[in-house]
Design an enzyme around this catalytic site. Structure first.
Site, PDB file in Angstrom:
ATOM      1  N   TYR A 141       0.650  -1.162   0.011  1.00  0.00           N
ATOM      2  CA  TYR A 141       0.103  -0.028  -0.004  1.00  0.00           C
ATOM      3  C   TYR A 141       0.924   1.085  -0.167  1.00  0.00           C
ATOM      4  O   TYR A 141       1.858   1.541   0.711  1.00  0.00           O
ATOM      5  CB  TYR A 141      -0.943  -0.104   1.161  1.00  0.00           C
ATOM      6  CG  TYR A 141      -1.702   1.144   1.404  1.00  0.00           C
ATOM      7  CD1 TYR A 141      -2.571   1.688   0.530  1.00  0.00           C
ATOM      8  CD2 TYR A 141      -1.057   2.288   2.147  1.00  0.00           C
ATOM      9  CE1 TYR A 141      -3.083   3.066   0.524  1.00  0.00           C
ATOM     10  CE2 TYR A 141      -1.857   3.631   2.463  1.00  0.00           C
ATOM     11  CZ  TYR A 141      -2.793   3.854   1.463  1.00  0.00           C
ATOM     12  OH  TYR A 141      -3.321   5.351   1.551  1.00  0.00           O
ATOM     13  N   HIS A 186      -2.078  16.962  -2.454  1.00  0.00           N
ATOM     14  CA  HIS A 186      -2.440  17.067  -0.944  1.00  0.00           C
ATOM     15  C   HIS A 186      -2.326  18.620  -0.368  1.00  0.00           C
ATOM     16  O   HIS A 186      -2.719  18.721   0.748  1.00  0.00           O
ATOM     17  CB  HIS A 186      -1.872  15.860  -0.110  1.00  0.00           C
ATOM     18  CG  HIS A 186      -2.538  14.446  -0.101  1.00  0.00           C
ATOM     19  ND1 HIS A 186      -2.413  13.935  -1.794  1.00  0.00           N
ATOM     20  CD2 HIS A 186      -2.911  13.494   0.608  1.00  0.00           C
ATOM     21  CE1 HIS A 186      -3.225  12.772  -1.507  1.00  0.00           C
ATOM     22  NE2 HIS A 186      -3.507  12.671  -0.297  1.00  0.00           N
ATOM     23  N   ASN A 241       1.673  11.297   6.195  1.00  0.00           N
ATOM     24  CA  ASN A 241       1.013  10.384   7.069  1.00  0.00           C
ATOM     25  C   ASN A 241       1.639  10.849   8.619  1.00  0.00           C
ATOM     26  O   ASN A 241       2.897  10.723   8.755  1.00  0.00           O
ATOM     27  CB  ASN A 241       1.077   8.951   6.809  1.00  0.00           C
ATOM     28  CG  ASN A 241       0.138   8.561   6.075  1.00  0.00           C
ATOM     29  OD1 ASN A 241      -0.107   7.460   5.672  1.00  0.00           O
ATOM     30  ND2 ASN A 241      -0.854   9.337   5.418  1.00  0.00           N
ATOM     31  N   TYR A 246     -17.240  31.945  45.403  1.00  0.00           N
ATOM     32  CA  TYR A 246     -16.448  30.583  45.099  1.00  0.00           C
ATOM     33  C   TYR A 246     -15.333  31.038  44.031  1.00  0.00           C
ATOM     34  O   TYR A 246     -14.342  30.068  44.104  1.00  0.00           O
ATOM     35  CB  TYR A 246     -17.482  29.857  43.910  1.00  0.00           C
ATOM     36  CG  TYR A 246     -18.736  29.269  44.811  1.00  0.00           C
ATOM     37  CD1 TYR A 246     -18.752  29.170  46.258  1.00  0.00           C
ATOM     38  CD2 TYR A 246     -19.409  28.297  44.065  1.00  0.00           C
ATOM     39  CE1 TYR A 246     -19.773  28.528  46.825  1.00  0.00           C
ATOM     40  CE2 TYR A 246     -20.453  27.478  44.828  1.00  0.00           C
ATOM     41  CZ  TYR A 246     -20.690  27.642  46.191  1.00  0.00           C
ATOM     42  OH  TYR A 246     -21.574  26.984  47.030  1.00  0.00           O
ATOM     43  N   ARG A 299     -12.657  31.398  46.764  1.00  0.00           N
ATOM     44  CA  ARG A 299     -12.783  30.342  47.871  1.00  0.00           C
ATOM     45  C   ARG A 299     -12.456  29.035  47.162  1.00  0.00           C
ATOM     46  O   ARG A 299     -11.792  27.964  47.653  1.00  0.00           O
ATOM     47  CB  ARG A 299     -13.943  30.448  48.556  1.00  0.00           C
ATOM     48  CG  ARG A 299     -13.935  29.228  49.637  1.00  0.00           C
ATOM     49  CD  ARG A 299     -15.212  29.452  50.533  1.00  0.00           C
ATOM     50  NE  ARG A 299     -16.404  30.052  50.032  1.00  0.00           N
ATOM     51  CZ  ARG A 299     -17.690  29.438  50.089  1.00  0.00           C
ATOM     52  NH1 ARG A 299     -17.937  28.374  50.663  1.00  0.00           N
ATOM     53  NH2 ARG A 299     -18.654  30.218  49.742  1.00  0.00           N
ATOM     54  N   PHE A 324      -1.448   6.661  12.245  1.00  0.00           N
ATOM     55  CA  PHE A 324      -1.724   8.220  11.931  1.00  0.00           C
ATOM     56  C   PHE A 324      -3.014   8.682  12.547  1.00  0.00           C
ATOM     57  O   PHE A 324      -3.297   9.754  12.393  1.00  0.00           O
ATOM     58  CB  PHE A 324      -1.705   8.353  10.184  1.00  0.00           C
ATOM     59  CG  PHE A 324      -2.641   7.307   9.594  1.00  0.00           C
ATOM     60  CD1 PHE A 324      -3.861   7.217  10.032  1.00  0.00           C
ATOM     61  CD2 PHE A 324      -2.147   6.729   8.733  1.00  0.00           C
ATOM     62  CE1 PHE A 324      -4.944   6.363   9.232  1.00  0.00           C
ATOM     63  CE2 PHE A 324      -2.959   5.467   8.138  1.00  0.00           C
ATOM     64  CZ  PHE A 324      -4.266   5.421   8.408  1.00  0.00           C
ATOM     65  N   GLU A 373     -11.822   5.816   4.319  1.00  0.00           N
ATOM     66  CA  GLU A 373     -11.476   6.594   5.611  1.00  0.00           C
ATOM     67  C   GLU A 373     -12.847   7.096   6.195  1.00  0.00           C
ATOM     68  O   GLU A 373     -13.083   8.216   6.119  1.00  0.00           O
ATOM     69  CB  GLU A 373     -10.505   7.548   5.182  1.00  0.00           C
ATOM     70  CG  GLU A 373      -9.055   7.116   4.598  1.00  0.00           C
ATOM     71  CD  GLU A 373      -8.225   8.082   3.885  1.00  0.00           C
ATOM     72  OE1 GLU A 373      -8.493   9.460   3.931  1.00  0.00           O
ATOM     73  OE2 GLU A 373      -7.356   7.829   3.391  1.00  0.00           O
TER      74      GLU A 373
END
Length: 493
Positions: free
Chosen positions: A55, A85, A197, A279, A282, A328, A412
């Site tokens: 792959y 990409h 990746n 608060y 405190r 990844f 994916e």
């Protein structure tokens, strides 16, 4: 000059901070070089001796994983991957975070499970050391197949493509490479995947935010202690006995920090007319402490992440294995970064409430912390600003990690959205810093109305330093420069 040597030894968040803050150059250790070369040589042999598709090395990517690519096109396949990409958009990633991306990518590739050329890692080291910083954009990653889009932008300059920031200017990478005498890298099989990746974009934002979070946690205690004294608060809620019977580590640490900061204060020691405080004063140990415990947890997660190999496929030369898996996927740190954003937003949330109390005209403080309210609005609007910022942070705390949008034709089909968690966290960190700076602006003003009584020596020193940057306000004047000066003051200690 001292260098930081890239090794397989444990890399701590503190060491990363030291590398960045001291501007330490990087160098690959001999062991790291050997691991990188051994893995690359194994991968080359593997490809010579197998007809089985691997792959991303001899196939396309994502849902194109069943399409084989000829041996003569393997280098082009990797270059195409980087170019196609690089689809980032939005704001640029700050330069200090780009340096962290480079550092963390170099570290991950050095473990010898990625199959990259030694020359590729050496070029990343050279970019880091020369401050040749790729232009990367904040939007575009799903945080699952790694941070594909932003890491593609990080990788383009290796090929002589894209842009870099160099000596304060954004320029074409090809021009800068020519100027400094570097040839573009020719990617070999698998290298584009190894570069793209991985979780280094998410992790860099996470590490930067974690380093700032620790500093802001300390500032929250300092500023909260000053505000408590300015509000004529009580010290009893900070005694050990209360916190030992609910023994969260951060809670006890905060109580002790507040007591230490107020040791020797005339104001905290004097008799009080009121029985208890709101608060926001405190419950500082419980609220600040919970954020401290969250910071500790997130540090453990991010430390594991930056000491990991997170690209795909993963190469195991000794075991004769090339495994296509999912290291990844950003889920482990996506959850942690969402959690840290909530913890830091809460430091801002409680800070704004203390600011509100200081300007409320209670406990003999003048309304809006000026001697002549009415004619002067005083500190009315800094609180508005803090409230606006706190509200924005609350909106940013919707967890990114609960969302998933399938991609790559369903291959994916579950993504972490960790990159969105990372950039939202970054914004919450910046917001919390601004809110704490506004509280300091108010607390320093309020304490002056308690004179001649004095706060503790430690806080008086802090005030003296602060007054070198930010004045006491007698009458209305333009306030935003003082808020900015307060923010910058938080960077000094």
């Amino acid at each position: 000059m001292e260098h930081h040597h890239i090794t397989a030894d444990h890399l701590s968040i503190d060491r990363v901070r030291e590398i960045i803050e001291r501007h330490l150059p990087l160098a690959l250790s001999d062991d790291a070089r050997q691991r990188i070369v051994r893995c690359r040589e194994y991968l080359d042999r593997k490809m010579e001796n197998t007809e089985r598709p691997i792959y991303g090395i001899t196939t396309g990517f994502g849902s194109l994983c069943d399409i084989s690519v000829g041996r003569d096109d393997l280098s082009r396949l990797q270059q195409n991957l980087v170019m196609s990409h690089a689809c980032g958009t939005g704001e640029r990633v700050p330069s200090e975070i780009v340096k962290l991306i480079l550092l963390l990518k170099i570290q991950s590739l050095s473990y010898g499970h990625s199959g990259v050329q030694l020359a590729t890692v050496e070029r990343l080291v050279e970019f880091f050391n020369r401050d040749i910083l790729p232009v990367v954009y904040q939007q575009g990653s799903l945080g699952a197949s790694g941070d594909l889009a932003p890491l593609a932008h990080m990788s383009l300059p290796l090929l002589g493509l894209g842009e870099v920031e160099y000596k304060g200017e954004v320029r074409p990478a090809a021009d800068v490479l020519a100027e400094v005498g570097l040839e573009p890298i020719r990617l070999q099989s698998k290298e584009g995947l190894a570069l793209l990746n991985g979780t280094q974009f998410m992790s860099a934002y996470g590490v930067w935010s974690l380093i700032r979070a620790r500093r802001l946690s300390e500032w929250a205690d300092r500023i909260g202690a000053l505000a408590l004294d300015a509000f004529d608060g009580r010290i009893e809620p900070f005694c050990d006995e209360v916190h030992l019977i609910r023994a969260h580590r951060g809670q006890l640490a905060t109580a002790r920090a507040i007591r230490g900061l107020l040791e020797g204060s005339e104001l905290i020691a004097r008799a009080k007319k009121h029985v208890q405080d709101p608060y926001s004063f405190r419950c500082m140990p419980q609220v600040h402490g919970a954020s401290k415990d969250t910071i500790d947890y997130v540090e453990s997660v991010l430390t594991t992440e930056i000491n990991s190999t997170t690209d795909n496929p993963t190469v195991f030369p000794e075991e004769d294995m090339v495994v296509s898996a999912g290291n990844f996927h950003g889920q482990p740190i996506a959850l942690a970064m969402d959690f840290l954003a909530i913890a830091l937003a809460e430091l801002g949330n409680i800070s704004e409430r203390r600011t509100y109390k200081l300007i409320s005209g209670a406990r003999e403080l003048p309304k809006f912390l000026v001697a002549n309210p009415g004619l002067n609005s005083g500190f009315m609007i800094p609180q508005y600003t803090a409230a606006s910022i706190v509200s924005q942070s609350k909106g940013l705390c919707m967890p990114a990690s609960v969302d998933s949008i399938p991609s790559s034709q369903g291959q994916e089909d579950h993504v972490s959205m960790g990159s969105n968690a990372a950039t939202k966290l970054w914004r919450v960190v910046c917001n919390t810093e601004r809110v704490l700076a506004i509280e300091l602006f108010n607390a320093a003003q309020a304490i002056e109305f308690r004179r001649p009584a004095r706060t503790s020596p430690a806080l008086e020193r802090l005030l003296a330093d602060y007054r070198q940057q930010v004045p006491f306000i007698d009458n209305d004047e333009v306030m935003y420069p003082h808020i900015e000066a307060s923010i910058q003051f938080l960077h000094t200690l």
